[in-house]
Motif scaffolding. Sequence first.
Motif, PDB file in Angstrom:
ATOM      1  N   ILE A   1      -6.846  22.199   5.117  1.00 47.37           N
ATOM      2  CA  ILE A   1      -6.714  20.917   3.913  1.00 47.37           C
ATOM      3  C   ILE A   1      -7.429  20.747   3.861  1.00 47.37           C
ATOM      4  O   ILE A   1      -7.428  20.406   2.448  1.00 47.37           O
TER       5      ILE A   1
ATOM      6  N   ILE B   1       0.994   4.283  -3.553  1.00 51.22           N
ATOM      7  CA  ILE B   1       0.650   5.640  -2.881  1.00 51.22           C
ATOM      8  C   ILE B   1       2.343   6.574  -2.970  1.00 51.22           C
ATOM      9  O   ILE B   1       2.114   7.457  -3.741  1.00 51.22           O
TER      10      ILE B   1
ATOM     11  N   PHE C   1       2.799  18.952   5.932  1.00 48.86           N
ATOM     12  CA  PHE C   1       2.148  18.218   6.575  1.00 48.86           C
ATOM     13  C   PHE C   1       3.368  17.669   7.001  1.00 48.86           C
ATOM     14  O   PHE C   1       3.546  17.693   8.866  1.00 48.86           O
TER      15      PHE C   1
ATOM     16  N   LEU D   1       1.211  21.054   0.254  1.00 48.32           N
ATOM     17  CA  LEU D   1       0.103  20.029   1.010  1.00 48.32           C
ATOM     18  C   LEU D   1       0.969  19.318   2.159  1.00 48.32           C
ATOM     19  O   LEU D   1       1.831  18.990   3.392  1.00 48.32           O
TER      20      LEU D   1
ATOM     21  N   THR E   1       1.760   6.849   5.201  1.00 51.29           N
ATOM     22  CA  THR E   1       1.255   6.416   4.389  1.00 51.29           C
ATOM     23  C   THR E   1       0.235   6.673   4.335  1.00 51.29           C
ATOM     24  O   THR E   1      -0.570   6.711   3.306  1.00 51.29           O
TER      25      THR E   1
ATOM     26  N   TYR F   1       0.261  -1.697  -0.086  1.00 48.72           N
ATOM     27  CA  TYR F   1      -0.310   0.298   0.093  1.00 48.72           C
ATOM     28  C   TYR F   1       1.138   1.698   0.246  1.00 48.72           C
ATOM     29  O   TYR F   1       0.921   2.786  -0.693  1.00 48.72           O
ATOM     30  N   SER F   2       1.719   0.999   0.701  1.00 49.35           N
ATOM     31  CA  SER F   2       3.139   2.151   0.819  1.00 49.35           C
ATOM     32  C   SER F   2       3.248   2.612  -0.359  1.00 49.35           C
ATOM     33  O   SER F   2       3.718   3.585  -1.035  1.00 49.35           O
TER      34      SER F   2
ATOM     35  N   MET G   1      -1.224  14.625  13.116  1.00 46.54           N
ATOM     36  CA  MET G   1      -1.261  13.381  12.948  1.00 46.54           C
ATOM     37  C   MET G   1      -1.513  12.651  14.460  1.00 46.54           C
ATOM     38  O   MET G   1      -2.625  12.014  14.713  1.00 46.54           O
TER      39      MET G   1
ATOM     40  N   MET H   1      -5.324  13.468   3.231  1.00 50.36           N
ATOM     41  CA  MET H   1      -4.213  14.547   3.415  1.00 50.36           C
ATOM     42  C   MET H   1      -3.977  15.500   1.804  1.00 50.36           C
ATOM     43  O   MET H   1      -4.924  16.598   1.581  1.00 50.36           O
TER      44      MET H   1
ATOM     45  N   ASN I   1      -8.013  21.612  -1.089  1.00 45.74           N
ATOM     46  CA  ASN I   1      -8.255  20.674  -1.918  1.00 45.74           C
ATOM     47  C   ASN I   1     -10.186  20.453  -1.860  1.00 45.74           C
ATOM     48  O   ASN I   1     -10.254  19.922  -2.697  1.00 45.74           O
TER      49      ASN I   1
ATOM     50  N   TYR J   1      -1.943   7.729   6.301  1.00 43.92           N
ATOM     51  CA  TYR J   1      -2.240   9.500   5.741  1.00 43.92           C
ATOM     52  C   TYR J   1      -2.490  10.259   4.464  1.00 43.92           C
ATOM     53  O   TYR J   1      -3.377  11.064   4.442  1.00 43.92           O
ATOM     54  N   LEU J   2      -1.398   9.609   4.249  1.00 46.14           N
ATOM     55  CA  LEU J   2      -1.213  10.759   3.126  1.00 46.14           C
ATOM     56  C   LEU J   2      -2.540  10.475   1.591  1.00 46.14           C
ATOM     57  O   LEU J   2      -2.658  11.895   1.142  1.00 46.14           O
ATOM     58  N   PRO J   3      -3.400   9.323   1.574  1.00 51.67           N
ATOM     59  CA  PRO J   3      -4.527  10.205   0.465  1.00 51.67           C
ATOM     60  C   PRO J   3      -5.215  11.047   0.804  1.00 51.67           C
ATOM     61  O   PRO J   3      -5.838  12.150   0.012  1.00 51.67           O
TER      62      PRO J   3
END
Lengths: 317, 571, 306
Positions: A241, A30, A299, A295, C118, A26-27, A307, C124, A245, C120-122
């Motif tokens: 944020i 992204i 972040f 962003l 990672t 998944y990571s 977070m 954000m 968007n 959280y990125l989507p």
Amino acid sequence: MKKTKKNKAKKITPLKAIVFTVLVVYSISIIFMLCWGFLTSLKSTIDFTDFKNHFGLPDSKYSSDEMLFANYGYIWQNFQLNVNGNSYYSLFGEHTVPTYRANFLTMLINTAYYAGLLAFVQALVCMTMGYMTAKYKNKFAAVIVGTVYALMALPIVGSQPAEISLLMDLGVYNTYAGMFIHKFNYGGIYFLVFNAFFTAMSDTYIEAAEIDGASQFRVYTSIIIPLAAKMLVMVYLLYFITAWNDYNTVLVYYPSFPTLSYGVWRMAQSNMGGDSDTQGVPQKFAGTMVLTIPLLVLFFSFRNYIMGNVSTGGVKE
Amino acid sequence: MKKFVASILAATCVLGAIGCGPVGADMGNNDADSDKTEITVKNYNGGVGRKWLDNAVERFTEAYANESFAEGKTGIDVKVLDGDLTTIALGSEAYQVYITSGAYMSVSELAQLGILYDMTGIVTDTTRKGDTLENLIYDGAKPAFMHDGKYYGLPHYANSNGVSFDRDLFDEAGLYFADEEETDVVAYTGKDIKITRNFVSSEDAKKTVGMDGVKDTEDDGMPCSLEEFILLMDYIKNEKSDMSISPIVVSGKYHGYIQLYLQGLTFSLAGSEQMNNYSNCTGEIDIITGYTEEPLFPGIDYIKKPIVETVTLTEEDKNGYLTTQLAAKYYAMATVEIIHKEGYFAKEAYNTSVDHYSTQKCMIYAGAAEYDRVAMLMEGSYWYNEAKKSGVLNSYVTISGDREERGVAWMSLPTAVYSKDVKEGEISPIFTGPGAQVVINANIKGNTEYEKACAAFVSFLYSDEELAAFTVETGCTRNLKYSLTDEEIGKMPKFYQSLWNSRKEDGSNTLINYPTTATGLKVASHIELNLNSAMWEKFNLYHYVRGTKNTKQMFEDMKYTASKWNEVLDS
Amino acid sequence: MDKKIKRSGLKRGARRWIFFLAIVSLPVLQYFFFAIYTKFESVLMAFQKYKIGKGGYVGSFTWDNFEWAWDVFTSGGDMIGRSLIVMATKMVITIGGGLFFSYYAAKKYFMSNFFRVTLYLPQMLGGIVLVVLYQYLLSDVYITLSGDPTGLLDKGADSAFICVLFYNLWVGFGGNVMVFSTSMSGVNESVVEAARLEGITPLQEFLYIYIPAIYPTFVTYFIALIAGVFTDGLQLYTFFAGNLDRDLYPVVFGHYFFVKTTEAKMVGTVVTYPNLAALGIIFSIILTSIILPLRKIMLKHGPRED
């Protein structure tokens, strides 16, 4: 205790391994998307579209005009869209919003207003109302909190037409003033978060200040705001944020005030038209990166704020 | 942290004073204290840009440097700002002259709202060098710019829709029809459509004179009929397969561009008179009332020959719904089915990532990069300017190293289904809408300085010299009678030279689609054949690709019944 | 501690009241109009048909809007079907599956901090960026690599739906994990230690300690998912703009409603604001009658921490 921790660290169960693998995949997906988008934004249109160089490094053989950061320069100069005006009837007569051509700077200003300023206003209103309903215990305050809970629980769909109609009646639909009024609200989860935060806060500081002769306003500005500053920043960043968007709200309520996200969406959907056709995929990706990079900077600069406190109904310092 | 919060609070106070107007709007306020007269022009940048206007303004201000429009003032400044006319509240705007896209409303509709200045004086001005503008404006264009017998606007640029072709390729591959008397020919019998014609076999071979019957004009060697048009594509695909050319292309991403082709071909097949009758719902048109079992073209069995009747439309009979059965429309749609089924479309027509810029590349790149080399392109005539602005032409130079201008041209479309029905001398019409406009804000009325200045400016823009300069700079034409010298024509890109040469100076082959009857105006949005109109909503290339519908079914879907028509008339 | 200090002739209580009212009046006024009044107004609007009169809109009572809305609703079986499929897959994958990943993150296993970022990125980055990148991956890149001339989003509604569904799961997955893991990390470690000493397995620890701890949050997300069946546009507007051809695009009600809201006016458009208000009321009635009792049942009968 140490032995338990060592055992815990060493023990790799099949379930853990599967979960770990899925998270890694998944990571990677992204990170790959973002890196691919950035890499593509450095290429020329000939490179990406005509010669189908979708994954390789930018090929300098094709056009020196559209290489590396040239696409970003192009966006800065040519990022424009025709914004159509409209007219409607308010309670005060016919109201017209003129047409014009929005450029990058215009969209940046609109974004600064919408995401920068109005998000802060919204966070401030949530904080203020959270404080007032937590520390000024009366029936009215209880009704305010109860109403928010009730409306959040009720799934009422489709009040946008009524909202638009109300803004039109007031003659502020599709105006800066209308944006301000629309965002000057406390409904939502963060009001409840602030309410819980202030409820848990000791009254000692407030009472001490009052004893020293501070007015209510002084107590709020000199004591409460500094104490809640971290929380305020966190909520502001989250609102920022979201607003950064958000193009849907702009599209529906303030179509004459395009923000960067709205501009990027329009550009990605089709060409901008006129003298600023951004027909190349690399140019469109450069537009998305213009939206993304600030962003990401934000972040990683405020990661702990954003977070560390993301939870529903929970508050952490 | 406190500083951060404090600075945001400070910004809140400062930015809270932002006015209610959108940032970026330029309201064109003129300086009343200047020693020169000042007017502001709002120019739609999207069509032909503003460079031509900036140059014209420079010439105008130089020519009128010593002119006085008001006491104490000499000379004139013209401010040009970008934007289109999209609101009826012109009175609150500070622009005097508008050069618009025409997309918002017609001049006639705007004039009815009372927001436009009466330009009759400018249009009928007999002191103008040459003829009056009134005598120059094409008759078909006038209704869209008039209201109650007065002129409220002037036609700006107008585009055509249809097909462009690669003249370099046509020359190289000999894709022209040969003159009957020519012997240096290739006699070809179609593999798909079973007809035989001669094609030129060398560059020197004589081409047919085309529909206009005149040699050495733009339509020489072009297909005069639909059957020849299909044979041409058959020839390219089957006989010229070694050259790896695809006959025709359209954007795979935006199939709406097929509608531009359908519009141009429908108008060409129907002709000016019939299309005027169609728009106005009065007069004779040919409609389809049934189908035979006979194929429309020999060898192509899936398109049947329709039964065609000529009907007379009248407002009293309320039979305007029959326009939805226009025969020319059926024939145009049928060619798309044939093009698809016989494999004449380039692969880009089915590639959903191929936008209109990429199809322009198919035309310009001549097979470079990963694109098919194509002979023809379904597009509007503005595509060449788009290709220039977006860098397609520059990209070609980068890829190929070839700096010579590509020879692409505007194609004269067929005027009949069969060659035997082509009327000699009947020129393929150029279809165009009322197009973009030049209008003046009604709020200048009573302000003598502005009235004089605007009249002078608009008259200058529409002088013979400036009309020519506009076309030379932009390649676009205006729906007026004016001419260019050979030198001026030579300055334009080859594509626009071809477009100019396709157009008869007197406007006799320019068909302007604008209804003038009450019924026509009422039903326009239902029957007009523009891009994305209600008529073309029922048409989709993917019905052919997926086999879900054929031409006949889509055509029948477009029909209106008498009762549905009456609902439209009563609404 | 209610000391009555007199200042300027006013008691503390009075000063606090004045300050309270002065500060809350504007926000409450805004909330009243934009959150409460608009709800009532949308109910009223649903019964009105407007036309332009002198200086404004003039309304008259009608049931037509509900007739129109009911027709749209009953002919939207495919739209509801897609929304239900999305809801079901999200329940299983993003909520159900997400719980396992949340446990991993909450227990701070190997690289969990990195994964939190990672995941959280989507959330954000929002819709536009990832949709645009994803779109071109499914069109230009897919076409080049596969030789298929039609991109995956252009093969018709069903194919496009699978792509859009995958996107929503991919992007939405991380958000739930973040929230659940934060809730799970609030579990008292001593409780966990005590349970381990009694010999529970990791799976039992997950099911009997962590799940009850996050159950209220789980219920909130579960209910929100159901509530979104008519409002969740699945980012379809970002993918396909205002296209509503149901043969070509996987339209759901949330997308349909949004598109019509952007196109509508009070009068003069095919779909008007009163039409949409009526449709919204139908949605609200259906959702309220499902969600309120469901929430009650889930909270009453679900696992508890004690």
